[in-house]
Design a protein around this motif. Structure first.
Motif, mmCIF file in Angstrom:
data_model
loop_
_atom_site.group_PDB
_atom_site.id
_atom_site.type_symbol
_atom_site.label_atom_id
_atom_site.label_comp_id
_atom_site.label_asym_id
_atom_site.label_seq_id
_atom_site.Cartn_x
_atom_site.Cartn_y
_atom_site.Cartn_z
ATOM 1 N N ALA A 1 34.191 -4.535 77.732
ATOM 2 C CA ALA A 1 33.681 -3.183 77.953
ATOM 3 C C ALA A 1 34.353 -2.522 79.160
ATOM 4 C CB ALA A 1 32.170 -3.213 78.168
ATOM 5 N N GLN A 2 34.231 -1.196 79.237
ATOM 6 C CA GLN A 2 34.677 -0.425 80.383
ATOM 7 C C GLN A 2 33.455 -0.109 81.241
ATOM 8 O OE1 GLN A 2 37.809 0.695 81.317
ATOM 9 N NE2 GLN A 2 36.880 1.561 83.148
ATOM 10 N N ILE A 3 33.601 -0.189 82.560
ATOM 11 C CA ILE A 3 32.484 0.146 83.440
ATOM 12 C C ILE A 3 32.515 1.632 83.758
ATOM 13 C CG2 ILE A 3 31.499 -0.130 85.733
ATOM 14 C CD1 ILE A 3 32.167 -2.990 85.718
ATOM 15 N N MET A 4 31.403 2.295 83.543
ATOM 16 C CA MET A 4 31.227 3.674 83.981
ATOM 17 C C MET A 4 30.326 3.610 85.218
ATOM 18 S SD MET A 4 29.684 6.620 84.468
ATOM 19 C CE MET A 4 30.153 8.312 84.503
ATOM 20 N N VAL A 5 30.895 3.868 86.397
ATOM 21 C CA VAL A 5 30.155 3.770 87.649
ATOM 22 C C VAL A 5 29.715 5.162 88.084
ATOM 23 C CG1 VAL A 5 30.181 2.906 90.007
ATOM 24 C CG2 VAL A 5 31.650 1.855 88.299
ATOM 25 N N THR A 6 28.457 5.290 88.464
ATOM 26 C CA THR A 6 27.967 6.556 88.985
ATOM 27 C C THR A 6 27.079 6.281 90.185
ATOM 28 O OG1 THR A 6 26.921 8.662 88.357
ATOM 29 C CG2 THR A 6 25.897 6.643 87.528
#
Length: 474
Positions: A349-354
């Motif tokens: 998976a790709q990490i979406m960091v917020t």
């Protein structure tokens, strides 16, 4: 891909294409091999640690002095070619993307520590110096630079994004650390925004105008920074809690009681599991606070004991603390590696960091509502944060081959941003706006957004400085 990346993917006109080609030809004449146009290098300067669409520049110029930066900007300004400042590429919101093409101005070779004034607790550095490089240089002086985002970011980039990190609760953020800047403006002028005095009432505070401007008003080439003395004693350790809400309430109580904690970081159970795997720790997989206290031997002992009592009141503990440097270093290295640890939970998976930030009194409420939101969505999304100042991050692991998963993730990020704003907080505590959070600025700032636009127009009428970032209309 995310909506903002698609919206900024605009084709260039024939005039823009011609002007860009002419500018690159002139830059190649001037800089030779230091003006590069290979596809791999341009893509590398589009983005690294973000899930936003890669929008590479047309060329990359490696500058080696403030004068070369000014020369590059003047040449680009004459042909209205965008300039995108680049430090190490560690930003998370598409700051270094080039949605309108242009020239990426790489400052990584401007990496000299120019002056250290130990007696005045300050130094002057070039923008390409990284935080670890500076602290290595300072090792024998008894001083250190405390701002520490997870990545080994460049100090120019840290100032441009108003970065902070684990020490922010005690030492502040880049807005507190920067005394003065050397900046190349959009017309190629070189200006100095302040001096080495600890305070001044002389004129507008241009330093703090450029700190946090994300390269949209000018290019930071040098920084004068505050330094701090190495504390006599440091103690730190970990404290488990039964749930995230209890941990957050312990943080709130610690801050409100005025305990001068240097670092106080939250890792939820999922993040602890990831760190155990990646960093070879053996922590109990439950919500955990990482803490550190700075001061005298007696002071850090007293602070640690006071926190232990607070933790016990909220069902936490035991607080295992130590003064051995190697043990502390292992813990904080694991904390700084939280992003890479998170990827081990779902490697494909790709990490979406917020990130968001709220007043400390609303921290437990905001984190608890976010935990409930994650559970409803069924996301794999560890939480980690600089909770001592109300700032926390969510790392959502997303399968980019599943459009519905992307849509749900975007909707979650929007709910989180709006939740923080409604609690008198902000849509980003330290990542910055870039491309990813531009759509929330109207809700957060209202009519003040027009004032920001007026400043941008006054300093960059040609809109060449990192266009497509911060302001929705740029």
């Amino acid at each position: 891909m995310p909506e903002m990346a698609r919206a900024q993917d605009a084709p260039l006109t024939a005039d823009q294409t011609r002007n860009t080609a002419q500018a690159i030809a002139e830059l190649k004449d001037r800089f030779g091999e230091r003006c590069a146009t290979s596809a791999a290098l341009r893509e590398q300067h589009g983005h690294t640690t973000t899930w936003l669409k890669n929008q590479p520049p047309d060329a990359v110029v490696f500058a080696e002095s403030t004068e070369e930066v000014a020369e590059t900007v003047r040449l680009c300004a004459a042909r209205k070619v965008p300039v995108i400042p680049f430090g190490t590429g560690s930003s998370l919101e598409g700051h270094v993307n080039a949605p309108f093409g242009g020239v990426s101005l790489d400052l990584s070779r401007m990496n000299s520590v120019l002056e250290v004034h130990a007696e005045d607790l300050d130094c002057r550095v070039e923008a390409g110096v990284t935080r670890k490089q500076l602290n290595s240089h300072l090792r024998d002086t008894g001083l250190f630079f405390p701002i520490d985002p997870g990545a080994d970011a460049s100090l120019g980039g840290m100032a441009a994004t108003r970065a902070s990190g684990t020490n922010a609760v005690r030492y502040g953020t880049m807005k507190d650390a920067v005394l003065a800047l050397t900046v190349v403006t959009a017309d190629g002028r070189i200006i100095r925004t302040g001096g080495r005095a600890k305070k001044s009432s002389a004129g507008y505070d241009l330093t703090r105008l450029f700190v946090g401007s994300e390269g949209t008003l000018g290019v930071i080439t040098e920084l004068t920074l505050r330094l701090h003395g190495q504390p006599e004693a440091i103690s730190g350790g970990v404290c488990p809690f039964p749930d995230v809400n209890s941990a957050c309430k312990a943080v709130i109580s610690t801050i409100q009681m005025g305990i001068p904690v240097a670092r106080i970081e939250l890792l939820d159970a999922l993040q602890v599991r990831a760190c155990n795997t990646y960093s070879k720790l053996d922590l109990a997989e439950t919500p955990t606070l990482f803490l550190e206290f700075h001061g005298s031997e007696a002071g850090v002992r007293e602070q640690s004991e006071m926190f232990s009592q607070i933790a016990e009141e909220f069902g936490g503990g035991p607080f295992n603390w130590a003064t051995v440097a190697e043990e502390r270093t292992k813990l904080w290295t694991a904390r700084h590696d939280a992003y890479w640890a998170g990827k081990t939970l779902k490697p494909e998976a790709q990490i979406m960091v917020t990130d968001v930030c709220v007043p400390i009194s609303r921290l437990a409420e905001c984190v608890s509502e976010t935990v409930e939101d994650i559970a409803r969505e069924g996301f794999l999304a560890p939480i980690v944060g600089h909770v001592g100042d109300g700032n926390f991050h969510v790392q959502i692991l997303v399968d980019l081959d599943k459009p519905e998963e992307i849509r749900r993730t975007e909707a979650f990020v929007e709910r989180l941003a709006l939740r923080a704003i409604e609690m008198d907080g902000t849509c980003t505590g330290e990542h910055g706006v870039g491309q990813g959070k531009r759509k929330y600025l109207r809700r957060e700032h209202g009519d003040a957004l027009e004032v920001m636009g007026a400043i941008k127009q006054a300093l960059d009428p040609g809109n060449i400085m990192n266009p497509g970032k911060i302001l929705p209309q740029s």
